[in-house]
Design a protein around this motif. Structure first.
Motif, mmCIF file in Angstrom:
data_model
loop_
_atom_site.group_PDB
_atom_site.id
_atom_site.type_symbol
_atom_site.label_atom_id
_atom_site.label_comp_id
_atom_site.label_asym_id
_atom_site.label_seq_id
_atom_site.Cartn_x
_atom_site.Cartn_y
_atom_site.Cartn_z
ATOM 1 N N GLY A 41 39.128 -24.328 -69.063
ATOM 2 C CA GLY A 41 38.308 -25.213 -68.247
ATOM 3 C C GLY A 41 38.901 -25.567 -66.896
ATOM 4 O O GLY A 41 38.274 -26.263 -66.111
ATOM 5 N N GLU A 42 40.120 -25.083 -66.612
ATOM 6 C CA GLU A 42 40.788 -25.377 -65.340
ATOM 7 C C GLU A 42 40.847 -24.135 -64.459
ATOM 8 O O GLU A 42 41.143 -23.046 -64.931
ATOM 9 N N SER A 43 40.604 -24.342 -63.165
ATOM 10 C CA SER A 43 40.679 -23.227 -62.220
ATOM 11 C C SER A 43 42.131 -22.790 -62.040
ATOM 12 O O SER A 43 43.024 -23.618 -61.895
ATOM 13 N N CYS A 44 42.349 -21.487 -62.063
ATOM 14 C CA CYS A 44 43.687 -20.914 -61.856
ATOM 15 C C CYS A 44 43.696 -20.050 -60.596
ATOM 16 O O CYS A 44 44.548 -19.191 -60.438
ATOM 17 N N GLY A 45 42.707 -20.225 -59.738
ATOM 18 C CA GLY A 45 42.649 -19.450 -58.511
ATOM 19 C C GLY A 45 41.574 -18.384 -58.566
ATOM 20 O O GLY A 45 40.626 -18.463 -59.358
ATOM 21 N N TYR A 46 41.758 -17.382 -57.720
ATOM 22 C CA TYR A 46 40.749 -16.345 -57.543
ATOM 23 C C TYR A 46 41.361 -14.966 -57.713
ATOM 24 O O TYR A 46 42.564 -14.788 -57.534
ATOM 25 N N ALA A 47 40.510 -14.009 -58.042
ATOM 26 C CA ALA A 47 40.976 -12.632 -58.220
ATOM 27 C C ALA A 47 39.887 -11.674 -57.767
ATOM 28 O O ALA A 47 38.702 -11.996 -57.781
ATOM 29 N N ARG A 48 40.333 -10.495 -57.390
ATOM 30 C CA ARG A 48 39.436 -9.409 -57.017
ATOM 31 C C ARG A 48 39.459 -8.393 -58.148
ATOM 32 O O ARG A 48 40.532 -8.014 -58.625
ATOM 33 N N ILE A 49 38.293 -7.962 -58.599
ATOM 34 C CA ILE A 49 38.218 -6.948 -59.648
ATOM 35 C C ILE A 49 38.605 -5.605 -59.029
ATOM 36 O O ILE A 49 37.998 -5.162 -58.063
ATOM 37 N N LYS A 50 39.636 -4.975 -59.571
ATOM 38 C CA LYS A 50 40.131 -3.695 -59.046
ATOM 39 C C LYS A 50 39.472 -2.503 -59.731
ATOM 40 O O LYS A 50 39.167 -1.514 -59.088
ATOM 41 N N SER A 51 39.303 -2.583 -61.046
ATOM 42 C CA SER A 51 38.671 -1.470 -61.771
ATOM 43 C C SER A 51 38.150 -1.961 -63.112
ATOM 44 O O SER A 51 38.595 -2.984 -63.626
ATOM 45 N N ILE A 52 37.210 -1.201 -63.647
ATOM 46 C CA ILE A 52 36.659 -1.470 -64.980
ATOM 47 C C ILE A 52 36.575 -0.119 -65.690
ATOM 48 O O ILE A 52 35.941 0.809 -65.201
ATOM 49 N N VAL A 53 37.250 -0.028 -66.838
ATOM 50 C CA VAL A 53 37.292 1.214 -67.603
ATOM 51 C C VAL A 53 36.772 0.926 -69.007
ATOM 52 O O VAL A 53 37.131 -0.083 -69.614
ATOM 53 N N ARG A 54 35.935 1.808 -69.513
ATOM 54 C CA ARG A 54 35.410 1.669 -70.873
ATOM 55 C C ARG A 54 36.229 2.562 -71.797
ATOM 56 O O ARG A 54 36.442 3.738 -71.513
ATOM 57 N N LYS A 55 36.703 1.978 -72.895
ATOM 58 C CA LYS A 55 37.495 2.718 -73.879
ATOM 59 C C LYS A 55 37.105 2.298 -75.283
ATOM 60 O O LYS A 55 36.641 1.182 -75.486
ATOM 61 N N ARG A 56 37.370 3.202 -76.220
ATOM 62 C CA ARG A 56 37.282 2.837 -77.630
ATOM 63 C C ARG A 56 38.576 2.097 -77.984
ATOM 64 O O ARG A 56 39.624 2.355 -77.408
ATOM 65 N N ILE A 57 38.483 1.244 -78.978
ATOM 66 C CA ILE A 57 39.677 0.530 -79.455
ATOM 67 C C ILE A 57 40.783 1.521 -79.801
ATOM 68 O O ILE A 57 41.954 1.298 -79.507
ATOM 69 N N SER A 58 40.414 2.659 -80.391
ATOM 70 C CA SER A 58 41.409 3.669 -80.792
ATOM 71 C C SER A 58 42.128 4.274 -79.585
ATOM 72 O O SER A 58 43.211 4.834 -79.739
ATOM 73 N N GLU A 59 41.548 4.177 -78.387
ATOM 74 C CA GLU A 59 42.150 4.754 -77.175
ATOM 75 C C GLU A 59 43.065 3.779 -76.435
ATOM 76 O O GLU A 59 43.755 4.181 -75.502
ATOM 77 N N ILE A 60 43.061 2.521 -76.839
ATOM 78 C CA ILE A 60 43.903 1.531 -76.172
ATOM 79 C C ILE A 60 45.365 1.823 -76.492
ATOM 80 O O ILE A 60 45.723 2.113 -77.632
ATOM 81 N N SER A 61 46.208 1.736 -75.466
ATOM 82 C CA SER A 61 47.638 2.042 -75.626
ATOM 83 C C SER A 61 48.476 0.764 -75.572
ATOM 84 O O SER A 61 47.979 -0.308 -75.214
ATOM 85 N N ASN A 62 49.752 0.913 -75.908
ATOM 86 C CA ASN A 62 50.680 -0.209 -75.765
ATOM 87 C C ASN A 62 50.776 -0.638 -74.291
ATOM 88 O O ASN A 62 50.925 -1.813 -73.992
ATOM 89 N N LYS A 63 50.661 0.326 -73.382
ATOM 90 C CA LYS A 63 50.684 0.019 -71.944
ATOM 91 C C LYS A 63 49.495 -0.862 -71.572
ATOM 92 O O LYS A 63 49.637 -1.826 -70.826
ATOM 93 N N ASP A 64 48.312 -0.536 -72.104
ATOM 94 C CA ASP A 64 47.124 -1.372 -71.885
ATOM 95 C C ASP A 64 47.384 -2.789 -72.400
ATOM 96 O O ASP A 64 47.028 -3.773 -71.742
ATOM 97 N N ASN A 72 52.420 -5.693 -77.577
ATOM 98 C CA ASN A 72 52.039 -4.353 -78.015
ATOM 99 C C ASN A 72 50.571 -4.335 -78.446
ATOM 100 O O ASN A 72 49.908 -5.375 -78.460
ATOM 101 N N LYS A 73 50.101 -3.157 -78.806
ATOM 102 C CA LYS A 73 48.696 -2.984 -79.189
ATOM 103 C C LYS A 73 48.359 -3.806 -80.430
ATOM 104 O O LYS A 73 47.273 -4.398 -80.513
ATOM 105 N N LYS A 74 49.273 -3.883 -81.369
ATOM 106 C CA LYS A 74 49.024 -4.622 -82.614
ATOM 107 C C LYS A 74 48.738 -6.101 -82.308
ATOM 108 O O LYS A 74 47.793 -6.676 -82.849
ATOM 109 N N GLU A 75 49.536 -6.683 -81.431
ATOM 110 C CA GLU A 75 49.345 -8.090 -81.057
ATOM 111 C C GLU A 75 48.008 -8.273 -80.324
ATOM 112 O O GLU A 75 47.286 -9.235 -80.558
ATOM 113 N N LEU A 76 47.675 -7.337 -79.451
ATOM 114 C CA LEU A 76 46.401 -7.381 -78.729
ATOM 115 C C LEU A 76 45.227 -7.297 -79.701
ATOM 116 O O LEU A 76 44.270 -8.069 -79.602
#
Length: 103
Positions: A41-64, A72-76
């Protein structure tokens, strides 16, 4: 102005710059959109959207997962299940990359 809303628990990750992406089931955002970042509920500033990528859950990596502020992916996946309920390896999500912006 569009908003990106987060739970309060993500506020510190957002402010410190450790959270560079968010994973959503749906989005109306587009690259180059300017958004207000809201955490608990609190403002944390502003951001610009750089990219939007569609993936399956199975394609998500630890880097993501690390870009999203998780160890890691498990925690996500645990966090996604808590928010969205049942997800499968075939569930499609949007990975929204953003960059803080000063106005």
């Amino acid at each position: 102005m569009k908003q990106l809303n987060f739970k309060k628990e993500y506020k510190e990750r957002l402010l410190s710059g450790r959270k560079l992406t968010t994973i959503r089931m749906n989005t109306n955002l587009k690259p180059k959109d300017l958004v207000e970042i809201i955490a608990g509920g609190e403002s944390c500033g502003y951001a610009r959207i750089k990219s939007i990528v569609r993936k399956r859950i199975s394609e998500i990596s630890n880097k993501d997962a690390r870009r999203d502020g998780f160890k890691n992916k498990k925690e996500l996946l645990r966090a996604l299940k808590k928010i969205y309920g049942r997800i499968t390896p075939e569930t499609k999500v949007y990975i929204i990359r953003f960059e803080k912006e000063d106005l």
